[in-house]
Design an enzyme around this catalytic site. Structure first.
Site, mmCIF file in Angstrom:
data_model
loop_
_atom_site.group_PDB
_atom_site.id
_atom_site.type_symbol
_atom_site.label_atom_id
_atom_site.label_comp_id
_atom_site.label_asym_id
_atom_site.label_seq_id
_atom_site.Cartn_x
_atom_site.Cartn_y
_atom_site.Cartn_z
ATOM 1 C CB ALA A 68 -0.916 0.006 1.215
ATOM 2 N N GLY A 70 0.214 3.865 -1.766
ATOM 3 C CA GLY A 70 -0.688 5.020 -1.685
ATOM 4 C C GLY A 70 -0.502 6.024 -2.808
ATOM 5 C CG LEU A 71 -2.261 5.580 -6.201
ATOM 6 C CD1 LEU A 71 -3.681 6.047 -6.527
ATOM 7 C CD2 LEU A 71 -1.628 4.947 -7.432
ATOM 8 C CB CYS A 136 -4.611 1.937 -7.158
ATOM 9 S SG CYS A 136 -3.686 1.806 -5.634
ATOM 10 C CB SER A 200 -1.961 -5.553 -6.548
ATOM 11 O OG SER A 200 -2.287 -4.235 -6.255
ATOM 12 N N GLY A 225 2.485 -10.857 -7.180
ATOM 13 C CA GLY A 225 3.446 -11.953 -7.151
ATOM 14 C C GLY A 225 2.826 -13.264 -7.619
ATOM 15 N N GLY A 273 6.548 -7.233 -12.523
ATOM 16 C CA GLY A 273 6.730 -6.333 -11.386
ATOM 17 C C GLY A 273 7.428 -7.000 -10.218
HETATM 18 C C1 FMN Z 1 5.221 -1.965 -4.805
HETATM 19 C C2 FMN Z 1 4.194 -1.934 -5.913
HETATM 20 C C3 FMN Z 1 3.773 -0.715 -6.414
HETATM 21 C C4 FMN Z 1 2.819 -0.674 -7.441
HETATM 22 N N1 FMN Z 1 2.440 0.538 -7.940
HETATM 23 C C5 FMN Z 1 1.585 0.584 -8.991
HETATM 24 C C6 FMN Z 1 1.250 1.834 -9.588
HETATM 25 O O1 FMN Z 1 1.752 2.899 -9.222
HETATM 26 N N2 FMN Z 1 0.337 1.809 -10.612
HETATM 27 C C7 FMN Z 1 -0.226 0.658 -11.093
HETATM 28 O O2 FMN Z 1 -1.026 0.701 -12.022
HETATM 29 N N3 FMN Z 1 0.116 -0.543 -10.561
HETATM 30 C C8 FMN Z 1 0.999 -0.598 -9.528
HETATM 31 N N4 FMN Z 1 1.347 -1.815 -9.000
HETATM 32 C C9 FMN Z 1 0.750 -3.054 -9.560
HETATM 33 C C10 FMN Z 1 1.671 -3.699 -10.591
HETATM 34 O O3 FMN Z 1 1.904 -2.843 -11.690
HETATM 35 C C11 FMN Z 1 1.074 -5.026 -11.101
HETATM 36 O O4 FMN Z 1 -0.153 -4.789 -11.735
HETATM 37 C C12 FMN Z 1 0.877 -6.037 -9.976
HETATM 38 O O5 FMN Z 1 1.901 -5.935 -9.027
HETATM 39 C C13 FMN Z 1 0.820 -7.483 -10.503
HETATM 40 O O6 FMN Z 1 2.006 -7.816 -11.180
HETATM 41 P P1 FMN Z 1 3.245 -8.595 -10.485
HETATM 42 O O7 FMN Z 1 2.698 -9.781 -9.775
HETATM 43 O O8 FMN Z 1 4.192 -8.926 -11.598
HETATM 44 O O9 FMN Z 1 3.860 -7.610 -9.522
HETATM 45 C C14 FMN Z 1 2.293 -1.878 -7.968
HETATM 46 C C15 FMN Z 1 2.730 -3.111 -7.458
HETATM 47 C C16 FMN Z 1 3.676 -3.150 -6.451
HETATM 48 C C17 FMN Z 1 4.137 -4.487 -5.943
#
Ligand code: FMN
Length: 311
Positions: A68, A70-71, A136, A200, A225, A273
């Site tokens: 979290a 928080g953008l 988000c 997520s 993940g 990610g």
């Molecule tokens: C620490 C963190 C920060 C993230 N920040 C954003 C974000 O700013 N904007 C967004 O659209 N998704 C954000 N995500 C989501 C990822 O872009 C992605 O959709 C999600 O983590 C699933 O992919 P993954 O399992 O490969 O991480 C964030 C994910 C993580 C773990």
């Protein structure tokens, strides 16, 4: 062999950095591009600066992490400087370096169509595509999934941006809905050039049993993940049948086998990610290398041939 096109934009390979991971500075995004990614998605940013939540913002759980953040955002005026320093195709062509088809995608957020539109209108010549973060799961009231859980709000945001920018627009969807098809079709109808799934999952919570409180300062956060991969695959698979626009798959990718699964389900490209936290930046070159070997073994001549293969 890995060359492909996404929404009419050429890409060296289908691997993109997912939003929010290493996407806050041009220096870190250039490292990701140098490590072999075909493109980067920035951390989501907004019109005005936003501090985000206090630490801890990330906690490890079985199968992934909850976050979290928080953008947090420096605001578009400050972030434009970073965008201008990303070594994408047009910039490197000018400087004479051979680094073709690397792209930068700006992930933007806001609480109203006007706010999205304002940010988009400031950056159109600095990036190759825009990704709308309406998904988000731990955003402030009125932001993030509050928009992407409603077909009408989704339509209004996509429509506002599409009416004012010339670069392709991806709409990033939340898995935390009853009917994702309805939302995706709304985005498509509003002119979205592609769909990114999934942001997520959840949100979820982890409790520190010694302190007796939730670990995240925000108490809950989005799950990402390996644990979320089967859900992402199912959404890609379903949407591939329903949509006429390309899908960018994201959620739990860690190996080339995961990428093949996403392509087979119907993704035209993928984003990575959380796995960078386990594997480091080598993940991009390793997956590219293994993907080529897999394609040679199976007789695939292009990524395109693999998209939707499981249908
Ligand atoms: C620490 C963190 C920060 C993230 N920040 C954003 C974000 O700013 N904007 C967004 O659209 N998704 C954000 N995500 C989501 C990822 O872009 C992605 O959709 C999600 O983590 C699933 O992919 P993954 O399992 O490969 O991480 C964030 C994910 C993580 C773990």
């Amino acid at each position: 062999m890995l060359n492909m096109e996404l929404c009419g934009i050429k890409l060296e390979n289908p691997l993109l950095l997912a939003a929010g991971i290493l996407g806050t500075t041009a220096a870190s995004m250039n490292r990701v591009l140098d490590a072999g990614a075909g493109g980067v998605v920035t951390k989501s940013f907004s019109k005005e600066p936003n501090k985000g939540y206090n630490n801890p913002t990330i906690a490890e759980v079985e199968g992934g992490i909850i976050n979290a953040v928080g953008l947090s955002s420096p605001g578009v005026e400050l972030f434009k400087e970073e965008l201008s320093l990303i070594n994408r195709e047009r910039k490197t062509e000018k400087s004479g370096k051979n680094n073709p088809n690397k792209i930068a995608i700006a992930s933007i957020y806001g609480s109203t169509p006007d706010e999205f539109n304002y940010v988009a209108s400031k950056i159109g010549d600095l990036i190759d595509m825009i990704e709308l973060n309406i998904s988000c799961p731990h955003a402030m009231v009125g932001y993030g999934s509050a928009i992407g859980q409603c077909p009408d709000n989704t339509f209004d945001v996509v429509n506002a941006v599409k009416n004012n920018v010339s670069v392709p627009v991806l709409t990033k969807l939340t898995p935390n809905v009853t009917d994702i098809k309805e939302i995706a079709l709304s985005a498509q109808e509003a002119g979205s050039d592609g769909i990114t799934v999934i942001n997520s999952l959840g949100p979820g919570m982890k409790i520190d049993i010694n302190a007796g409180v939730p670990i995240l300062k925000n108490k809950f956060g989005g799950l990402s993940g390996p644990a979320i991969k089967p859900i992402a695959i199912k959404y890609v698979y379903d949407l591939y049948e329903d949509l006429d626009i390309p899908i960018v798959g994201v959620g739990g990718i860690r190996t080339f086998e995961d990428v093949v699964e996403f392509l087979y389900a119907g993704s035209s490209a993928v984003q990575i990610g959380t796995a960078i936290m386990y594997e480091g930046l080598e993940i991009f070159s390793q997956i590219n290398h293994n993907l080529i070997k897999f394609m040679e073994d199976k007789g695939f001549k292009s990524i395109d041939e693999m998209v939707g293969y499981a249908h």
